[in-house]
Design a protein around this motif. Structure first.
Motif, mmCIF file in Angstrom:
data_model
loop_
_atom_site.group_PDB
_atom_site.id
_atom_site.type_symbol
_atom_site.label_atom_id
_atom_site.label_comp_id
_atom_site.label_asym_id
_atom_site.label_seq_id
_atom_site.Cartn_x
_atom_site.Cartn_y
_atom_site.Cartn_z
ATOM 1 N N PRO A 98 23.948 121.953 -116.896
ATOM 2 C CA PRO A 98 23.568 122.565 -115.528
ATOM 3 C C PRO A 98 23.665 121.257 -114.329
ATOM 4 O O PRO A 98 23.082 120.486 -114.428
ATOM 5 N N GLU A 99 24.597 121.759 -113.187
ATOM 6 C CA GLU A 99 24.731 120.930 -112.342
ATOM 7 C C GLU A 99 23.692 120.665 -111.469
ATOM 8 O O GLU A 99 23.510 119.798 -111.198
ATOM 9 N N GLY A 100 22.523 121.388 -111.499
ATOM 10 C CA GLY A 100 21.774 121.424 -110.469
ATOM 11 C C GLY A 100 20.602 120.279 -111.251
ATOM 12 O O GLY A 100 19.490 120.210 -110.562
ATOM 13 N N CYS B 81 15.647 123.796 -110.443
ATOM 14 C CA CYS B 81 16.331 124.905 -110.849
ATOM 15 C C CYS B 81 17.750 124.416 -110.668
ATOM 16 O O CYS B 81 18.332 123.228 -110.480
ATOM 17 N N CYS B 82 19.007 124.985 -111.878
ATOM 18 C CA CYS B 82 19.737 124.537 -112.810
ATOM 19 C C CYS B 82 20.662 124.306 -111.591
ATOM 20 O O CYS B 82 21.851 123.776 -112.438
ATOM 21 N N HIS B 83 21.069 125.318 -110.796
ATOM 22 C CA HIS B 83 22.062 125.601 -110.042
ATOM 23 C C HIS B 83 22.006 124.774 -108.653
ATOM 24 O O HIS B 83 22.674 123.763 -108.313
ATOM 25 N N CYS B 84 20.853 125.124 -107.791
ATOM 26 C CA CYS B 84 21.101 123.889 -106.488
ATOM 27 C C CYS B 84 19.732 122.965 -107.115
ATOM 28 O O CYS B 84 20.148 121.633 -105.838
ATOM 29 N N HIS C 282 16.833 130.374 -119.122
ATOM 30 C CA HIS C 282 17.140 128.713 -117.797
ATOM 31 C C HIS C 282 16.088 129.146 -116.695
ATOM 32 O O HIS C 282 15.332 130.288 -116.038
ATOM 33 N N ALA D 135 15.021 128.780 -112.355
ATOM 34 C CA ALA D 135 16.410 128.880 -111.450
ATOM 35 C C ALA D 135 15.484 128.921 -110.017
ATOM 36 O O ALA D 135 13.957 129.884 -110.736
ATOM 37 N N CYS E 178 19.084 131.867 -105.917
ATOM 38 C CA CYS E 178 20.501 131.428 -106.978
ATOM 39 C C CYS E 178 20.258 132.470 -107.946
ATOM 40 O O CYS E 178 21.690 132.818 -107.797
ATOM 41 N N GLU E 179 19.041 132.676 -108.245
ATOM 42 C CA GLU E 179 19.762 134.009 -109.329
ATOM 43 C C GLU E 179 20.375 134.621 -108.717
ATOM 44 O O GLU E 179 20.968 135.554 -109.552
ATOM 45 N N VAL F 51 24.258 134.086 -108.338
ATOM 46 C CA VAL F 51 24.185 134.156 -109.605
ATOM 47 C C VAL F 51 24.967 135.565 -110.237
ATOM 48 O O VAL F 51 26.115 135.892 -110.591
#
Ligand SMILES: [Zn+2]
Length: 147
Positions: free
Chosen positions: A38-40, A115-118, A132, A134, A138-139, A142
């Motif tokens: 994940p990019e976060g 957060c796995c996104h941001c 995950h 988050a 973001c949740e 997504v």
């Protein structure tokens, strides 16, 4: 945010071992273990790799990275330290070895606090299905993208 595609370049000791990976045989020796995570997690992983890198250089260890993956929402970093004779160093053998494994475990748990996104640490929650961590915005974003 640190780009996880750069890990094998910036920290060559983290790359897939020369003889490849017995666990994931499709991965090429020298390639990057971190590009599908994940990019976060970018900044957390980068901060810890910088500290681990210092220990690796200081001790001239050979590092054998057996596998890197996401499991149940957090990072798993399976790694052995080999000394000059190619023998594994265990966590109770020296201060730096102990410190190395402490940092690895901290890094793994810290990925569950962002957060796995941001990458924010604000209001991070655990979501189910594919487990995950988050933040709610973001949740929502997504979920809308998937729907
Ligand atoms: Zn987020």
């Amino acid at each position: 945010m640190y780009d996880l595609n750069n890990v094998a370049h910036d920290f060559p000791w983290t790359a897939v071992p020369n003889q490849g990976s017995p666990v994931e045989p499709w991965r090429n020796p020298g390639s990057n273990w971190f590009d599908e995570l994940p990019e976060g997690w970018g900044d957390v992983i980068h901060a810890y790799l910088l500290q681990l890198d210092m220990l690796v250089r200081r001790n001239r260890w050979y590092i054998y990275v057996a596998q890197v993956k996401e499991k149940f929402g957090t990072l798993r970093f399976y790694v052995d330290i080999l000394d000059a004779e190619g023998l594994p160093c265990y966590a109770d053998s020296a201060e730096d070895v102990k410190r190395f494994y402490e940092l690895v475990h901290e890094m793994e748990s810290e990925t569950g606090r962002v957060c796995c996104h941001c990458g924010t640490r604000e209001d991070v929650r655990c979501y189910g299905g594919w487990i995950h961590y988050a933040c709610p915005s973001c949740e929502e974003r997504v979920r809308d993208e998937i729907a």
